[in-house]
Scaffold this active site. Structure first.
Site, PDB file in Angstrom:
ATOM      1  N   LYS A  87       5.413   0.681   4.731  1.00 34.02           N
ATOM      2  CA  LYS A  87       4.452   1.089   3.699  1.00 34.02           C
ATOM      3  C   LYS A  87       4.099   2.556   3.925  1.00 34.02           C
ATOM      4  O   LYS A  87       3.673   2.941   5.027  1.00 34.02           O
ATOM      5  CB  LYS A  87       3.212   0.198   3.807  1.00 34.02           C
ATOM      6  CG  LYS A  87       2.430   0.039   2.527  1.00 34.02           C
ATOM      7  CD  LYS A  87       1.383  -1.038   2.726  1.00 34.02           C
ATOM      8  CE  LYS A  87       0.511  -1.218   1.516  1.00 34.02           C
ATOM      9  NZ  LYS A  87      -0.617  -2.109   1.793  1.00 34.02           N
TER      10      LYS A  87
HETATM   11  O1  G3P Z   1      -3.387  -3.288   0.675  1.00 37.43           O
HETATM   12  C1  G3P Z   1      -3.757  -2.395  -0.322  1.00 37.43           C
HETATM   13  C2  G3P Z   1      -4.802  -2.888  -1.270  1.00 37.43           C
HETATM   14  O2  G3P Z   1      -4.494  -4.169  -1.701  1.00 37.43           O
HETATM   15  C3  G3P Z   1      -6.231  -2.709  -0.814  1.00 37.43           C
HETATM   16  O3  G3P Z   1      -7.138  -3.443  -1.569  1.00 37.43           O
HETATM   17  O4  G3P Z   1      -9.384  -4.413  -1.856  1.00 37.43           O
HETATM   18  O5  G3P Z   1      -9.081  -2.516  -0.249  1.00 37.43           O
HETATM   19  O6  G3P Z   1      -8.954  -2.127  -2.696  1.00 37.43           O
HETATM   20  P1  G3P Z   1      -8.722  -3.100  -1.593  1.00 37.43           P
END
Ligand code: G3P
Length: 218
Positions: A87
């Site tokens: 990633k």
């Molecule tokens: O892994 C990346 C993403 O899904 C993060 O989500 O909830 O931290 O905005 P969030």
């Protein structure tokens, strides 16, 4: 549409995997920190533990922000297990690193994507997955699902093979709307996946079936 779980919590990964509908896992440095996974060796071992639970792609994020660092880190991560996807953040050196990994046959997930322009760059570099953060867009009054639609249209017109991985999913409706908008993958917390099960008429109907069966059979 593939289902990934967005967590580094092994219990939740196991629970989602037992549903029989899980295709992979995504993590990020915040999710690893949330589980208290710190230190180089512990982080690598944790990725291996995840790979041993799920038979599917597992995104492991680099923390370097320069090309050389990302390449070294990404190659080490990719060597951990065949299912590891590196990633990489959507920054200039990140795009260069994705292009390098593509040439070396290492699969990538371009993260922190918030626009169609960024989506085009990642596809040109040959990213395997593209992660638009729909929840964070919605949080700041931009339309995350609209972005998925736009990217899906562009990728279809241009014939890009990068898979759209809807990320930063907050709830079950995000999953449904992502599917409708043309996402290839959705990564979400376990709570959002479990939300898909919920419908009061299912519960009422099942209770009625069981009550009728009991009445008839004693
Ligand atoms: O892994 C990346 C993403 O899904 C993060 O989500 O909830 O931290 O905005 P969030």
């Amino acid at each position: 549409m593939k289902f990934f779980i967005d967590t580094a919590n092994l219990d939740q990964i196991r629970e989602a995997n037992e549903l029989g509908i899980l295709d992979g896992v995504t993590t990020n440095p915040s999710l690893m920190a949330k589980e208290g996974i710190t230190g180089h060796d512990n982080v690598l071992n944790h990725y291996k533990a995840i790979c041993n639970i799920v038979n599917g792609d597992v995104s492991a994020e680099v923390i370097s922000t320069d090309f050389k660092g990302m390449v070294e880190e990404g190659e080490r991560l990719a060597g951990l297990h065949p299912n590891i996807v590196v990633k990489v953040p959507m920054i200039v050196d990140g795009v260069k690193a994705i292009s390098h990994f593509t040439q070396k046959g290492i699969r990538t997930n371009c993260t922190l994507v918030f626009s169609s322009g960024q989506a085009i760059l990642a596809a040109k570099a040959g990213a395997t997955y593209l992660s638009p953060f729909i929840g964070r867009l919605d949080d700041s009054s931009w339309d995350g699902i609209e972005l998925i639609q736009q990217i899906a249209e562009i990728y279809s017109i241009q014939g890009y093979e990068t898979q759209i991985l809807a990320a930063s999913v907050r709830n079950a409706l995000h999953i449904v709307k992502s599917a409708q908008a043309g996402a290839d993958v959705v990564t979400c917390p376990l709570s959002a996946i479990m939300g898909l099960f919920k419908h009061p008429l299912t519960d009422i109907g099942l209770a009625q079936f069981l009550a009728d069966h009991k009445k008839a059979n004693g």
